[in-house]
Design a protein around this motif. Structure first.
Motif, PDB file in Angstrom:
ATOM      1  N   PHE A 156       0.827  -1.204   0.000  1.00 54.87           N
ATOM      2  CA  PHE A 156       0.000   0.000   0.000  1.00 54.87           C
ATOM      3  C   PHE A 156       0.861   1.255   0.000  1.00 54.87           C
ATOM      4  O   PHE A 156       1.941   1.288   0.585  1.00 54.87           O
ATOM      5  CB  PHE A 156      -0.914   0.005   1.223  1.00 54.87           C
ATOM      6  CG  PHE A 156      -1.954  -1.076   1.201  1.00 54.87           C
ATOM      7  CD1 PHE A 156      -3.215  -0.833   0.688  1.00 54.87           C
ATOM      8  CD2 PHE A 156      -1.663  -2.350   1.678  1.00 54.87           C
ATOM      9  CE1 PHE A 156      -4.173  -1.835   0.655  1.00 54.87           C
ATOM     10  CE2 PHE A 156      -2.613  -3.355   1.647  1.00 54.87           C
ATOM     11  CZ  PHE A 156      -3.875  -3.105   1.133  1.00 54.87           C
ATOM     12  N   ALA A 157       0.358   2.289  -0.665  1.00 57.73           N
ATOM     13  CA  ALA A 157       1.075   3.559  -0.711  1.00 57.73           C
ATOM     14  C   ALA A 157       1.072   4.215   0.667  1.00 57.73           C
ATOM     15  O   ALA A 157       0.173   3.977   1.481  1.00 57.73           O
ATOM     16  CB  ALA A 157       0.427   4.491  -1.736  1.00 57.73           C
ATOM     17  N   TYR A 160      -2.159   5.221   3.376  1.00 60.73           N
ATOM     18  CA  TYR A 160      -3.366   4.398   3.363  1.00 60.73           C
ATOM     19  C   TYR A 160      -3.676   3.996   4.805  1.00 60.73           C
ATOM     20  O   TYR A 160      -2.770   3.667   5.584  1.00 60.73           O
ATOM     21  CB  TYR A 160      -3.170   3.162   2.490  1.00 60.73           C
ATOM     22  CG  TYR A 160      -4.465   2.459   2.160  1.00 60.73           C
ATOM     23  CD1 TYR A 160      -5.351   2.988   1.229  1.00 60.73           C
ATOM     24  CD2 TYR A 160      -4.804   1.256   2.781  1.00 60.73           C
ATOM     25  CE1 TYR A 160      -6.550   2.348   0.937  1.00 60.73           C
ATOM     26  CE2 TYR A 160      -5.991   0.613   2.489  1.00 60.73           C
ATOM     27  CZ  TYR A 160      -6.862   1.162   1.566  1.00 60.73           C
ATOM     28  OH  TYR A 160      -8.045   0.530   1.272  1.00 60.73           O
ATOM     29  N   GLY A 208       0.133   1.555 -10.297  1.00 58.38           N
ATOM     30  CA  GLY A 208       0.336   2.508  -9.225  1.00 58.38           C
ATOM     31  C   GLY A 208       1.746   3.080  -9.251  1.00 58.38           C
ATOM     32  O   GLY A 208       2.720   2.334  -9.330  1.00 58.38           O
ATOM     33  N   ASP A 211       3.966   1.661  -6.526  1.00 58.38           N
ATOM     34  CA  ASP A 211       4.006   0.196  -6.431  1.00 58.38           C
ATOM     35  C   ASP A 211       5.456  -0.269  -6.270  1.00 58.38           C
ATOM     36  O   ASP A 211       6.266  -0.129  -7.184  1.00 58.38           O
ATOM     37  CB  ASP A 211       3.388  -0.424  -7.689  1.00 58.38           C
ATOM     38  CG  ASP A 211       3.217  -1.931  -7.583  1.00 58.38           C
ATOM     39  OD1 ASP A 211       3.797  -2.545  -6.665  1.00 58.38           O
ATOM     40  OD2 ASP A 211       2.493  -2.497  -8.424  1.00 58.38           O
ATOM     41  N   ASP A 235      -1.799   7.585  -8.861  1.00 58.84           N
ATOM     42  CA  ASP A 235      -1.127   7.895  -7.593  1.00 58.84           C
ATOM     43  C   ASP A 235      -1.577   6.897  -6.532  1.00 58.84           C
ATOM     44  O   ASP A 235      -2.456   7.170  -5.713  1.00 58.84           O
ATOM     45  CB  ASP A 235      -1.464   9.327  -7.181  1.00 58.84           C
ATOM     46  CG  ASP A 235      -0.723   9.753  -5.915  1.00 58.84           C
ATOM     47  OD1 ASP A 235       0.254   9.084  -5.544  1.00 58.84           O
ATOM     48  OD2 ASP A 235      -1.140  10.747  -5.291  1.00 58.84           O
ATOM     49  N   SER A 236      -0.970   5.714  -6.564  1.00 60.12           N
ATOM     50  CA  SER A 236      -1.415   4.599  -5.729  1.00 60.12           C
ATOM     51  C   SER A 236      -0.245   3.665  -5.482  1.00 60.12           C
ATOM     52  O   SER A 236       0.814   3.779  -6.113  1.00 60.12           O
ATOM     53  CB  SER A 236      -2.550   3.851  -6.447  1.00 60.12           C
ATOM     54  OG  SER A 236      -2.854   2.631  -5.812  1.00 60.12           O
ATOM     55  N   LEU A 240      -4.233  -1.092  -6.187  1.00 58.70           N
ATOM     56  CA  LEU A 240      -5.018  -0.059  -6.856  1.00 58.70           C
ATOM     57  C   LEU A 240      -6.531  -0.279  -6.791  1.00 58.70           C
ATOM     58  O   LEU A 240      -7.283   0.686  -6.590  1.00 58.70           O
ATOM     59  CB  LEU A 240      -4.549   0.040  -8.311  1.00 58.70           C
ATOM     60  CG  LEU A 240      -4.471   1.422  -8.949  1.00 58.70           C
ATOM     61  CD1 LEU A 240      -3.574   1.385 -10.176  1.00 58.70           C
ATOM     62  CD2 LEU A 240      -5.838   1.913  -9.333  1.00 58.70           C
ATOM     63  N   GLU A 243      -7.258   0.929  -3.250  1.00 60.92           N
ATOM     64  CA  GLU A 243      -6.674   2.215  -2.875  1.00 60.92           C
ATOM     65  C   GLU A 243      -7.329   3.368  -3.639  1.00 60.92           C
ATOM     66  O   GLU A 243      -7.615   4.424  -3.071  1.00 60.92           O
ATOM     67  CB  GLU A 243      -5.172   2.223  -3.141  1.00 60.92           C
ATOM     68  CG  GLU A 243      -4.365   1.346  -2.198  1.00 60.92           C
ATOM     69  CD  GLU A 243      -2.873   1.479  -2.455  1.00 60.92           C
ATOM     70  OE1 GLU A 243      -2.322   2.564  -2.211  1.00 60.92           O
ATOM     71  OE2 GLU A 243      -2.254   0.494  -2.921  1.00 60.92           O
ATOM     72  N   LYS A 244      -7.539   3.192  -4.925  1.00 61.51           N
ATOM     73  CA  LYS A 244      -8.144   4.228  -5.762  1.00 61.51           C
ATOM     74  C   LYS A 244      -9.252   3.602  -6.625  1.00 61.51           C
ATOM     75  O   LYS A 244      -9.168   3.580  -7.852  1.00 61.51           O
ATOM     76  CB  LYS A 244      -7.081   4.879  -6.652  1.00 61.51           C
ATOM     77  CG  LYS A 244      -6.026   5.679  -5.896  1.00 61.51           C
ATOM     78  CD  LYS A 244      -6.654   6.894  -5.213  1.00 61.51           C
ATOM     79  CE  LYS A 244      -5.639   7.683  -4.393  1.00 61.51           C
ATOM     80  NZ  LYS A 244      -4.719   8.475  -5.207  1.00 61.51           N
TER      81      LYS A 244
END
Length: 261
Positions: A156-157, A160, A208, A211, A235-236, A240, A243-244
């Motif tokens: 995860f970015a 999160y 992402g 990533d 932007d993840s 993904l 996350e988005k």
């Protein structure tokens, strides 16, 4: 939630949306390593309104049973068996991470059945620097739950929610150890980079920016080999679809609604 016995496993799946009309070929959502079909909840609910959508728990994952697969090809064979049972000929595979490896295997083995393809945070060849390869090798020696936690947390970015990450770690750790480790080996051995140049199906690649599981540089190497690919960077992190979700759903909608050639 229906189930189907396939190649020694019992596969849980969902099959929703209209069966006729001009919605296009069915979308087949394929999740990644240690995940389950609910990774696609957002996208599945959105597209089921006007189009047939199918998703499954891969063998040994989620509510499916069965031993782990030692090759990505074995997982692809399960997907084909399910689609044959559902009498689906032409389809659009949408694969995340390991699911994207499965999608590429499907289009390479059954090009006549794949109308177009979507790869989310996936690659065509697993390659490592010496240092990263050593780190991955050492990580397999960790206690199982720690091995899973290390791999999932880094997916995860930054930023999160930690409580959501803990939920995904717990869910992944519930996947049987034998399934996790054999599929891990299948991904590490996966390599179709020299073959994807022959894929004619239009392909959307979404990745992402943050990533670190399957780095952006590896994806770009894959994308460069594809003859007909659209690339979108989000932007993840690696996850993904969760996350988005809205961004990914919008990109899918733009791509899959383009009339097939």
């Amino acid at each position: 939630m229906p189930k189907l016995e396939v190649n020694g496993a019992v596969i849980a799946y969902d099959d929703e949306g209209p069966r006729d009309g001009d919605g296009g070929a069915p979308l087949v959502f394929i999740h990644g390593w240690t995940a389950d079909r609910h990774r696609w909840d957002d996208q599945f609910a959105h597209f089921a309104v006007g189009r047939r959508v199918i998703r499954l728990d891969l063998r040994g994952h989620g509510e499916s049973t069965g031993a782990g697969a030692r090759t990505v090809g074995e997982l692809a064979a399960d997907v084909v068996a399910l689609l044959d049972h559902l009498e689906v000929d032409r389809f659009v595979p949408v694969g995340h991470s390991m699911g994207g490896m499965i999608a590429q295997t499907l289009v390479l083995d059954h090009p006549e059945r794949v109308e177009r393809m979507v790869l989310v945070d996936s690659i065509s060849r697993m390659t490592y620097s010496w240092a990263r390869g050593l780190l991955l090798a050492v990580s397999t020696l960790l206690p199982f739950k720690l091995f899973v936690a290390v791999n999932i947390q880094r997916a995860f970015a930054p930023g999160y929610p930690k409580e959501k990450i803990r939920e995904y770690v717990d869910a992944s750790a519930a996947t049987p150890r034998e399934v996790v480790m054999t599929c891990y080996g299948a991904m590490r051995a996966f390599d179709v980079l020299d073959r994807v140049g022959g894929i004619s199906a239009p392909t959307l690649i979404v990745h992402g920016y943050h990533d670190i599981q399957l780095p952006l540089s590896q994806m770009l190497r894959m994308a460069n080999a594809y003859p007909d690919a659209v690339v979108r960077i989000v932007d993840s992190g690696h996850e993904l679809p969760v996350e988005k979700p809205a961004e990914l759903t919008a990109l899918l909608g733009q791509f899959v609604t383009v009339p097939a050639a």
